[in-house]
Design a protein around this motif. Structure first.
Motif: not given
Length: 202
Positions: A31-39, A44-46, A94-110
């Motif tokens: 979770i911490d890694t995904l939060r750090r890497d997504y922006p 940058e290399e994740p 926006r990141l959420t967690v349920a059981d063994s699933m991490i779900r990320v809804r993302w928006v990329a403005k290009l």
């Protein structure tokens, strides 16, 4: 024998507790890694240490690749395309967690590079928006074994056209904005496995 039987349940409980603690620790790291890497996902290399060696990438049409090497190649291609086809990008999530699933809804403005630049004339870069959902499934050790993409949509703000995409490859049937086609065409060419998976969106 009676003494051994008396201590066995205690050992089992302790072992189960240790396994659960290790899983929760790995989940927290993911979770911490995904939060750090997504922006910085396009620049940058994740950190790939949270994934298994045989991590699989799926889109609505099925499996697209399976191996950490191929998975890393996707992100190298994205960084190259960001560098060569865009002047700016922003990724929010926006990141959420349920059981063994991490779900990320993302928006990329290009902000794409203008196709034609006229000397002395200030041209605003065309802006596209790519939205989607990434679901990450974890194994029993808390490492990510599967990345599933869904609900991908591309919007050309200038023309107010929205096009749903199976992944990030355009298909002829969809109204993909003209200025986005070089971006997605290069991405498809950068993924050799895609050619072996049949038609995109099929």
């Amino acid at each position: 024998a009676g003494e051994a039987a008396a201590t066995f349940p205690k050992f089992s409980v302790q072992k189960a507790h240790d396994v659960e603690s290790a899983y929760q620790l790995a989940l927290g790291t993911a979770i911490d890694t995904l939060r750090r890497d997504y922006p910085g996902l396009l620049t940058e290399e994740p950190d790939f240490s949270i994934f298994t060696e045989d991590v699989a990438l799926f889109d609505p049409s099925g499996k697209r690749l399976q191996s950490i090497g191929q998975y890393e190649q996707v992100f190298r291609a994205l960084r190259l395309l960001r560098k060569t086809t865009m002047v700016h990008s922003e990724v929010t999530y926006r990141l959420t967690v349920a059981d063994s699933m991490i779900r990320v809804r993302w928006v990329a403005k290009l902000w794409m590079r203008p196709m034609v630049v006229v000397p002395g004339y200030k041209s605003e870069p065309p802006r596209l928006q790519l939205d989607g959902i990434s679901e990450y499934e974890l194994n029993d050790e808390g490492a990510i074994k599967l990345h599933r993409l869904s609900d991908i949509a591309l919007t050309d703000e200038g023309a107010a056209v929205s096009a749903p995409l199976s992944f990030v490859w355009p298909v002829p049937e969809l109204a993909v904005p003209e200025l986005a086609r070089p971006f997605f065409g290069q991405l498809k060419a950068a993924l050799p496995h895609a050619a072996r998976c049949g038609p995109i969106g099929g």
